[in-house]
Design a protein around this motif. Sequence first.
Motif, PDB file in Angstrom:
ATOM      1  N   TYR A  27     -36.678 -11.043  51.095  1.00 24.20           N
ATOM      2  CA  TYR A  27     -37.021 -11.971  50.166  1.00 24.20           C
ATOM      3  C   TYR A  27     -38.090 -11.788  49.491  1.00 24.20           C
ATOM      4  CZ  TYR A  27     -33.162 -14.899  52.085  1.00 24.20           C
ATOM      5  OH  TYR A  27     -31.999 -15.492  52.696  1.00 24.20           O
ATOM      6  N   GLU A  75     -33.451 -19.968  46.427  1.00 25.81           N
ATOM      7  CA  GLU A  75     -33.282 -20.674  47.564  1.00 25.81           C
ATOM      8  C   GLU A  75     -34.833 -21.545  47.620  1.00 25.81           C
ATOM      9  OE1 GLU A  75     -32.483 -18.535  50.771  1.00 25.81           O
ATOM     10  OE2 GLU A  75     -30.894 -17.509  49.868  1.00 25.81           O
ATOM     11  N   TYR A 110     -37.511 -23.143  49.759  1.00 24.52           N
ATOM     12  CA  TYR A 110     -38.423 -22.210  50.927  1.00 24.52           C
ATOM     13  C   TYR A 110     -39.641 -22.961  51.323  1.00 24.52           C
ATOM     14  CZ  TYR A 110     -40.484 -18.638  53.704  1.00 24.52           C
ATOM     15  OH  TYR A 110     -40.938 -17.904  54.574  1.00 24.52           O
ATOM     16  N   ARG A 126     -37.911 -18.964  46.681  1.00 22.71           N
ATOM     17  CA  ARG A 126     -37.695 -17.676  47.219  1.00 22.71           C
ATOM     18  C   ARG A 126     -36.377 -16.945  46.453  1.00 22.71           C
ATOM     19  NH1 ARG A 126     -36.374 -17.086  53.566  1.00 22.71           N
ATOM     20  NH2 ARG A 126     -34.419 -18.172  53.643  1.00 22.71           N
TER      21      ARG A 126
END
Length: 456
Positions: A119, A235, A237, A259
């Motif tokens: 990531y 996403e 995060y 991320r």
Amino acid sequence: MRAPTQSNNSRPAQWLRAALVGCFVVAVTGAGIVAYKSFTKPKTMTVAAGSADSEPVRVMTAIANRLTKADSTIRLKVEPRGNTLEAAKAFAAGDADLAIVRADLADLSKARTVVLVSYAVVTIIVPPGTPGTIESLKGKTIGVVSEEINRPVIETLTREYNLTSAKVRFKDLTIADAQQAFRTRAVNALLLVIPTSEKYLSLLRSIFTGPPNRRPQLVPIDSAEAIASSAQAYESYELPKGTVRGAPAIPDEDLTTLRVPFYLVANKNLNENAVAELTKVIMEARRDLLTEHPLLARVSAPSTDKDAYIPIHKGAAAFYEDTQQSLIDKYSNELFLYPVLLGMLASFLTWARKFVTTSSEGMSNPLNLLHALAEPIRHARSDMELDVIEEKIDDIIQAQLLGQSTGKSRAGDVAALNLTAQRLERLIENRRSVLAQADTHPRYQHAAEEERLPRE
């Protein structure tokens, strides 16, 4: 001089048939060997990879070497690219079967995930004393490390926070220039999208220097959840407290941000068995190669959900869900074809035997042998020659009668043979009369001599 028999004339034809069958066998055998080598040849897949530190290239090269040493049915050809964007473009253009890509880059409509590689976290840094919010960047200049690659992140933040109306400017920076531009206030903030590995965290630590009250601060992305719901490549995060520095902790509490995942993706049309084999090798190699390639510590299975932003490849899914085909299922087509091929081979051998031996078997037929004696009878010069022919007729009839007694000859064949033999006997009697008259009457002798002329 005796005229050549039909049996002798058949020999060249028989050899020609044998030669034709031999050439056909050689051609089919050669084609079979080529097909076998093509079928058993390891499948080579091209993988495009690239980043600033070239770590993905080294990892894929190590995997490729492992496949070669294990004599696997697949091989990897690693194509180094300048960065992840170039790798994604090569994959989208069809120049690579696989690629390590960032989820928000290029056209990935044909991509299917194999493994989740890592990531990258969206990090915004502002100078000391600056309000730690994105709204405070109105009218400011944000330095972006690798702006071309991070253009999707810029566009996403601009839409969410209306940065165009806020007259926020973005300036492209290299990693080497980022720290100097930030310290000299050539830019009012830094935007980086980097993995949270030790190598990249050390870059951030070099920025967070000085007394606690004079250190830069990280800016949260409070709308991360809303962004992730609309832009599925990202996403929401929570960057854990103390990720950048432990004492004093930076950040001083969990920080909401975004991320974006990096995947090893494969073309959706790539062979399922090949992808399953590659997935297995990568997942098994993590422990063995971890010391040399720390990136493998972050490798994991991608989402298998049907609504995933990039769906998983069927071959990879089969490995993760342990639904790979058994050997019987995998090679069911081959197992079905083998009996068919054996049957075809048996049929071909039977046909070839009949094709090659038709001529010789035809001449060995008793009726054909008797018919072949008619011409020698008509041109016999003496009773001695006729006696020899009669012996041949007797031998042929005797052999046929013996075959009937053992069940090899049919009654109809024997009857036809007897009729032919009777005709030959009449021919022999007629020839004997001609020869006898030739000995006593000159006119008949002259006629007999004329019959001999064509044969001499």
